[in-house]
Design an enzyme around this catalytic site. Structure first.
Site, PDB file in Angstrom:
ATOM      1  N   TYR A 168       8.588  22.807  33.583  1.00  0.00           N
ATOM      2  CA  TYR A 168       9.093  23.949  34.198  1.00  0.00           C
ATOM      3  C   TYR A 168       8.284  24.817  34.221  1.00  0.00           C
ATOM      4  O   TYR A 168       7.148  25.388  33.218  1.00  0.00           O
ATOM      5  CB  TYR A 168      10.438  24.346  33.642  1.00  0.00           C
ATOM      6  CG  TYR A 168      11.674  23.579  33.910  1.00  0.00           C
ATOM      7  CD1 TYR A 168      12.369  24.009  35.266  1.00  0.00           C
ATOM      8  CD2 TYR A 168      12.182  22.729  33.219  1.00  0.00           C
ATOM      9  CE1 TYR A 168      13.451  23.196  35.592  1.00  0.00           C
ATOM     10  CE2 TYR A 168      13.259  21.838  33.443  1.00  0.00           C
ATOM     11  CZ  TYR A 168      14.044  22.018  34.634  1.00  0.00           C
ATOM     12  OH  TYR A 168      15.007  21.434  34.963  1.00  0.00           O
ATOM     13  N   ASP A 200      19.836  24.839  38.945  1.00  0.00           N
ATOM     14  CA  ASP A 200      20.880  25.654  39.626  1.00  0.00           C
ATOM     15  C   ASP A 200      20.574  26.174  41.009  1.00  0.00           C
ATOM     16  O   ASP A 200      19.371  26.212  41.544  1.00  0.00           O
ATOM     17  CB  ASP A 200      21.027  26.796  38.350  1.00  0.00           C
ATOM     18  CG  ASP A 200      21.452  26.204  37.306  1.00  0.00           C
ATOM     19  OD1 ASP A 200      22.194  25.295  36.905  1.00  0.00           O
ATOM     20  OD2 ASP A 200      21.145  27.001  36.078  1.00  0.00           O
TER      21      ASP A 200
END
Length: 275
Positions: free
Chosen positions: A121, A66
């Site tokens: 992540y 994003d």
């Protein structure tokens, strides 16, 4: 490899490991009206004359991020008649906030999105005022296969995902949550990070997180801010040959590691948003 392959040689499919600072991108995926990671990467390849049409070259990445999200170990692949030039010249043509640091020749069908065995992540934040032991204990609730409806934006997708590993640790003055899984839902890691930040502030308990995971009721009104999230690694089972970093790449790797001022905003922005 000292020079490009001879004219008429069959094209070569290359995979590159690359990173980027996400602050000035409207996300990673190509968009007509936004500056994006893929858009800049494709433009650099065209300037290098590695291909003329990214669709024909089957330019693909290992996943989307994003707006504002960073990456350390993203993977891109494309097919080219000039592999040697690609390896030598890409870092010179990419903008300062994108860099490549490894490459590999792969089979023609290779698509990093579907070849990815796992994605890792990290979510970074300042450790001030947080109980990292409580956060680490609460994080174990997420291990295994669960319905993550309470910790993601589903948008009609199957809410079940598997978390292979998760840990909370600290280094270089910053704390982080590191989570590894095959795939993640939209905002899933950021919602997980938000709940663990609340656990670290003693605002919710391990049992609260377990209850929300079981019932599907949202644990947090908003995910943690995007600028604390880093796509740390995409494991496609590839051994990448290193591309020696130039001084520019070293500088940006340092910025990715040393984001104290930015990370100091995370707790305050998050606390304001959940009121």
């Amino acid at each position: 490899m000292e020079k490009d392959r001879e004219a008429g040689a069959p094209p070569v499919r290359l995979a590159f490991r690359f990173g980027y600072l996400g602050d000035r991108f409207g996300g990673s995926q190509v968009q007509a009206e936004e500056r994006t990671v893929e858009g800049e990467f494709i433009a650099a390849c065209i300037r290098c004359e590695l291909f003329t049409d990214f669709r024909e070259a089957r330019f693909q990445t290992g996943g989307r991020t994003d707006r504002g999200v960073h990456a350390r170990g993203q993977v891109a692949a494309f097919t080219t008649h000039a592999p040697d030039r690609a390896i030598k010249a890409l870092n010179w043509q990419l903008p300062p906030d994108i860099w490549v640091n490894g490459y590999a020749e792969v089979e023609p069908p290779f698509n990093p999105r579907y070849a990815a065995r796992s994605r890792t992540y990290r979510y970074y934040f300042p450790p001030r005022g947080l109980d990292l032991h409580s956060m680490a204990d609460a994080a174990q609730i997420f291990l295994g296969t669960h319905d993550f409806s309470a910790f993601a934006r589903i948008q009609g997708k199957d809410p079940r995902r598997t978390v292979h590993s998760i840990r909370v640790a600290a280094e270089d003055g910053l704390a982080f949550i590191e989570v590894r899984g095959e795939s993640f839902l939209w905002h899933m890691v950021r919602y997980m990070a938000a709940s663990l930040l609340l656990a670290g502030q003693a605002r919710i308990s391990r049992d609260d997180i377990a209850r929300h995971l079981e019932t599907g009721e949202k644990c947090c009104h908003t995910p943690a801010p995007a600028f604390g999230l880093v796509l740390w690694d995409v494991d496609c089972g590839i051994v990448f040959a290193p591309i020696p970093p130039d001084s520019r790449t070293e500088r940006h790797l340092g910025q990715l590691r040393d984001r104290h001022a930015v990370m100091e905003r995370i707790c305050s922005v998050f606390e304001e948003s959940i009121g």
